[in-house]
Design a protein around this motif. Structure first.
Motif, PDB file in Angstrom:
ATOM      1  N   GLY A  68      59.373  41.975  46.341  1.00  0.00           N
ATOM      2  CA  GLY A  68      59.125  43.340  46.776  1.00  0.00           C
ATOM      3  C   GLY A  68      59.064  43.502  48.275  1.00  0.00           C
ATOM      4  O   GLY A  68      59.296  44.602  48.798  1.00  0.00           O
ATOM      5  N   MET A  69      58.759  42.421  49.010  1.00  0.00           N
ATOM      6  CA  MET A  69      58.721  42.490  50.471  1.00  0.00           C
ATOM      7  C   MET A  69      60.074  42.891  51.053  1.00  0.00           C
ATOM      8  O   MET A  69      60.154  43.419  52.166  1.00  0.00           O
ATOM      9  CB  MET A  69      58.277  41.133  51.027  1.00  0.00           C
ATOM     10  N   SER A 114      60.179  46.434  52.076  1.00  0.00           N
ATOM     11  CA  SER A 114      59.151  46.879  53.015  1.00  0.00           C
ATOM     12  C   SER A 114      59.730  47.597  54.223  1.00  0.00           C
ATOM     13  O   SER A 114      59.358  48.727  54.529  1.00  0.00           O
ATOM     14  CB  SER A 114      58.312  45.680  53.461  1.00  0.00           C
ATOM     15  N   VAL A 165      50.190  42.686  49.745  1.00  0.00           N
ATOM     16  CA  VAL A 165      50.402  42.453  48.319  1.00  0.00           C
ATOM     17  C   VAL A 165      51.783  41.843  48.074  1.00  0.00           C
ATOM     18  O   VAL A 165      51.950  40.954  47.234  1.00  0.00           O
ATOM     19  CB  VAL A 165      50.247  43.762  47.520  1.00  0.00           C
ATOM     20  N   THR A 166      52.797  42.302  48.802  1.00  0.00           N
ATOM     21  CA  THR A 166      54.176  41.851  48.558  1.00  0.00           C
ATOM     22  C   THR A 166      54.559  40.620  49.374  1.00  0.00           C
ATOM     23  O   THR A 166      55.669  40.111  49.224  1.00  0.00           O
ATOM     24  CB  THR A 166      55.174  42.983  48.872  1.00  0.00           C
ATOM     25  N   GLN A 167      53.651  40.127  50.225  1.00  0.00           N
ATOM     26  CA  GLN A 167      53.950  38.992  51.089  1.00  0.00           C
ATOM     27  C   GLN A 167      54.478  37.803  50.287  1.00  0.00           C
ATOM     28  O   GLN A 167      53.852  37.335  49.342  1.00  0.00           O
ATOM     29  CB  GLN A 167      52.679  38.568  51.835  1.00  0.00           C
ATOM     30  N   ARG A 185      65.519  45.991  44.239  1.00  0.00           N
ATOM     31  CA  ARG A 185      66.362  45.671  45.399  1.00  0.00           C
ATOM     32  C   ARG A 185      67.779  46.201  45.251  1.00  0.00           C
ATOM     33  O   ARG A 185      68.424  46.542  46.249  1.00  0.00           O
ATOM     34  CB  ARG A 185      66.371  44.157  45.630  1.00  0.00           C
ATOM     35  N   VAL A 211      63.338  43.906  41.025  1.00  0.00           N
ATOM     36  CA  VAL A 211      62.232  44.550  41.729  1.00  0.00           C
ATOM     37  C   VAL A 211      62.748  45.719  42.581  1.00  0.00           C
ATOM     38  O   VAL A 211      62.253  45.975  43.675  1.00  0.00           O
ATOM     39  CB  VAL A 211      61.439  43.539  42.594  1.00  0.00           C
ATOM     40  N   ASP A 232      52.149  45.367  52.557  1.00  0.00           N
ATOM     41  CA  ASP A 232      52.808  44.104  52.858  1.00  0.00           C
ATOM     42  C   ASP A 232      51.938  42.918  52.478  1.00  0.00           C
ATOM     43  O   ASP A 232      52.448  41.827  52.203  1.00  0.00           O
ATOM     44  CB  ASP A 232      53.157  44.040  54.346  1.00  0.00           C
ATOM     45  N   GLN A 281      56.857  37.780  48.230  1.00  0.00           N
ATOM     46  CA  GLN A 281      57.405  38.205  46.940  1.00  0.00           C
ATOM     47  C   GLN A 281      58.690  39.002  47.158  1.00  0.00           C
ATOM     48  O   GLN A 281      58.990  39.449  48.269  1.00  0.00           O
ATOM     49  CB  GLN A 281      56.377  39.058  46.200  1.00  0.00           C
ATOM     50  N   PRO A 339      62.607  40.623  55.184  1.00  0.00           N
ATOM     51  CA  PRO A 339      61.204  40.456  54.771  1.00  0.00           C
ATOM     52  C   PRO A 339      60.405  39.661  55.803  1.00  0.00           C
ATOM     53  O   PRO A 339      60.964  38.914  56.601  1.00  0.00           O
ATOM     54  CB  PRO A 339      61.332  39.660  53.467  1.00  0.00           C
ATOM     55  N   MET A 355      53.579  51.174  50.645  1.00  0.00           N
ATOM     56  CA  MET A 355      53.462  49.854  50.045  1.00  0.00           C
ATOM     57  C   MET A 355      52.631  48.952  50.948  1.00  0.00           C
ATOM     58  O   MET A 355      52.522  49.175  52.160  1.00  0.00           O
ATOM     59  CB  MET A 355      54.840  49.251  49.790  1.00  0.00           C
TER      60      MET A 355
END
Length: 612
Positions: free
Chosen positions: A124-125, A128, A118-120, A582, A580, A116, A122, A488, A114
């Motif tokens: 989804g982070m 990570s 892109v997910t910063q 989690r 997402v 980071d 968000q 995150p 993944m």
């Protein structure tokens, strides 16, 4: 060879003593695996037939004879990560290179990768950090087929390299090399990128202008060029002897990049289990190489993420390290590199100024690296003071630059940027935290200011827009640790805190979450342990409490009356833990160890304990 600095030797001996039983158990396990007959000879005919069924006739015959190396490729390829997109064609190229030696290679498996970036900021982070242990397990699954005599790992970025290395260390009887793809060419200056981000945070430019700047920075295939976790990974792999010297920062698509890939592919065959020169990973990674990795991290002002990753990597090799070790080394090792966010240069400038070969040479000359540590490519790390080049299309090696070609980027031991390294441990009644000081001016390394407790990154944005932050403060963000929400990165805070600091306010951040590789000019005490979800003191802080963060003195305290402090009820968590994906990691959050112990579920709390 220059003698080892006595303090470096003392720290290494402390680690070796602490790790004695754990390391012995690890080596015993790996030697049992290595002492058995070659892996493929253990397979039944049906097992082996499945293993080579899809190969062409030549490769099939070679695997069947078991007389030459079969290399397992573990790849983190996907074409969303700019750093990993170049790996698309690497397996076929590697196969062609090893065939020239009469060997074979197979893609053993892929691992998730993944981004980071892109997910910063968000949801989804929050997956990570946990992805590192998933990657480690996926690497182990790939190698569990027992078809291989050596391993090549194709990985670069944040959690991916640590995860692959942890997995490979569980197959430490096999030689292992990492192959990078190199950084993208330089885009707009990092200082300009930072300026535009702060303008957007202040509402002075629109989203379109911000996106234009970001797209001009992250603009092509290759690793992001700032000195964050991905590029810290690359230097650390060289320091561990698991990547070719001087080859980490050669750009994708170049002739030299291709030659280095071929060299790595053929070299791993020469040291595989199939031949007499086998060099098991377990015998290369030891307390000396782990100390070397920490030294290079500190001397280069590298990513604070490695305050989490190095303990986990070390533990996978039976070596127990903690933040006391990092702090002791940081007070010994000078800061020799200025690369963004610790300076204006990017990683391409670092490479051009002399790169890893020059950095290692400076440290070796002062006895601050274990030059006798073994490596995969050369005999010892002392041989890594070289750089690759092409001569009439052939790969050659020469002595690395003896002096910096840009003293604003790489300094000498005689004139370092700072007498000490880039990370500090701060402790007190609030717990233990790391602070990256390599980008923080000395005048801002101590702050005493009222706490301003927020519940999320977006909460700080709301308060900023309401004008509530134009004052000295320590912004406190609890419930961001591994047990709470997966720890995150919190880079949405950076532009806002930077604006406040530029306005003349004394500000800092205190959190049990991460700021990681792009930590910048604002002092940030991060990775706080124990975290709020584990009963940490950070959950007792309230607005207005006087907080002291002193990186120079190593202090982290709240100046509140003890009786009042003891009577307080911890703040409740408001973080979401579903959506997402989690919710799939609820069990991980319950079992994960502390940040200092690697924030891992691969080792129990007792197995991973490094304090004695």
């Amino acid at each position: 060879m220059v003698s080892i600095h006595p303090e470096l030797l003392r720290i290494t001996n402390v680690i070796a003593h602490r790790s004695r039983d754990c390391r012995a158990a690890y080596l015993s396990r790996q030697r049992r695996a290595g002492g058995q007959q070659p892996d493929r000879q253990q397979l039944s005919c049906g097992n082996l037939a499945h293993g080579f069924a899809a190969c062409d006739s030549t490769d099939k015959a070679r695997i069947r004879l078991m007389e030459s190396a079969n290399v397992g490729i573990v790849t983190a390829y996907n074409d969303m990560l700019s750093a990993h997109q170049p790996f698309r064609d690497y397996p076929e190229r590697i196969k062609n290179y090893v065939r020239e030696l009469g060997c074979t290679a197979q893609v053993a498996g892929g691992v998730p990768a993944m981004c980071d970036g892109v997910t910063q900021g968000q949801a989804g982070m929050e997956l990570s950090l946990f992805s590192r242990d998933v990657i480690a397990q996926a690497t182990a699954v790939a190698l569990s087929h027992q078809m291989f005599d050596a391993v090549l790992c194709l990985g670069i970025c944040d959690k991916i390299v640590p995860g692959m290395l942890i997995g490979a260390l569980h197959f430490g009887h096999l030689p292992t090399l990492f192959i990078p793809a190199g950084p993208m060419p330089s885009g707009i200056p990092n200082s300009e990128k930072q300026r535009v981000r702060q303008l957007f945070a202040e509402g002075k430019i629109d989203r379109e202008a911000l996106l234009d700047a970001e797209a001009a920075s992250y603009h092509s295939a290759g690793t992001c060029t700032f000195y964050g976790t991905a590029n810290s990974n690359q230097l650390i792999l060289e320091a561990l002897g698991l990547q070719l010297p001087g080859g980490s920062f050669v750009n994708p698509g170049s002739a030299l990049r291709e030659a280095l890939t071929g060299e790595a592919a053929q070299h791993i065959c020469k040291i595989s289990r199939a031949g007499p020169r086998c060099r098991p990973l377990a015998e290369v990674i030891d307390e000396r190489s782990i100390v070397n990795a920490m030294v290079v991290l500190l001397a280069s002002g590298g990513s604070t993420n490695h305050g989490i990753h190095i303990p986990a990597i070390a533990r996978a090799a039976g070596v127990l390290v903690n933040w006391d070790d990092l702090d002791a080394l940081s007070r010994l090792v000078p800061l020799l590199v200025r690369a963004y966010p610790n300076g204006e240069a990017d990683i391409n400038h670092f490479h051009a100024a002399g790169g890893s070969g020059l950095l290692f040479s400076e440290l070796l000359s002062a006895g601050l690296l274990h030059g006798d540590a073994r490596t995969m490519w050369a005999e010892t790390l002392s041989d890594y003071v070289c750089e690759p080049y092409l001569e009439q299309g052939e790969l050659r090696w020469r002595q690395a630059a003896e002096k910096s070609l840009d003293t604003d980027v790489i300094a000498s031991m005689s004139s370092p940027f700072d007498a000490e390294g880039g990370l500090r441990l701060v402790t007190g009644n609030l717990g233990r935290a790391l602070i990256k000081v390599s980008a923080v001016p000395s005048s801002r390394r101590k702050i005493r200011a009222p706490a301003l407790v927020i519940q999320s990154q977006d909460d700080l944005q709301s308060r900023f827009r309401a004008g509530e932050l134009d004052k000295d403060c320590v912004v406190v963000l609890p419930y961001q640790g591994p047990r709470s929400n997966g720890m995150p990165e919190l880079h949405k805070l950076t532009p806002l805190l930077g604006v406040l600091q530029d306005r003349g306010h004394r500000v800092a951040l205190l959190t049990d979450g991460r700021m990681s590789g792009a930590s910048g000019k604002v002092p940030a005490a991060i990775h706080l342990s124990p975290e709020a979800a584990a009963g940490g003191a950070i959950a007792r802080l309230r607005d207005g409490d006087e907080v002291v963060i002193d990186a120079d003195a190593g202090e982290l305290n709240c100046l509140v009356d003890e009786h009042e402090w003891a009577s307080r009820t911890p703040l409740a968590s408001t973080v979401a833990t579903d959506g997402v994906g989690r919710e799939m990691f609820a069990g991980v959050r319950q079992q994960v160890t502390s940040a200092e112990m690697g924030a891992s579920v691969l080792f129990t709390s007792e197995e991973g304990r490094s304090h004695e």
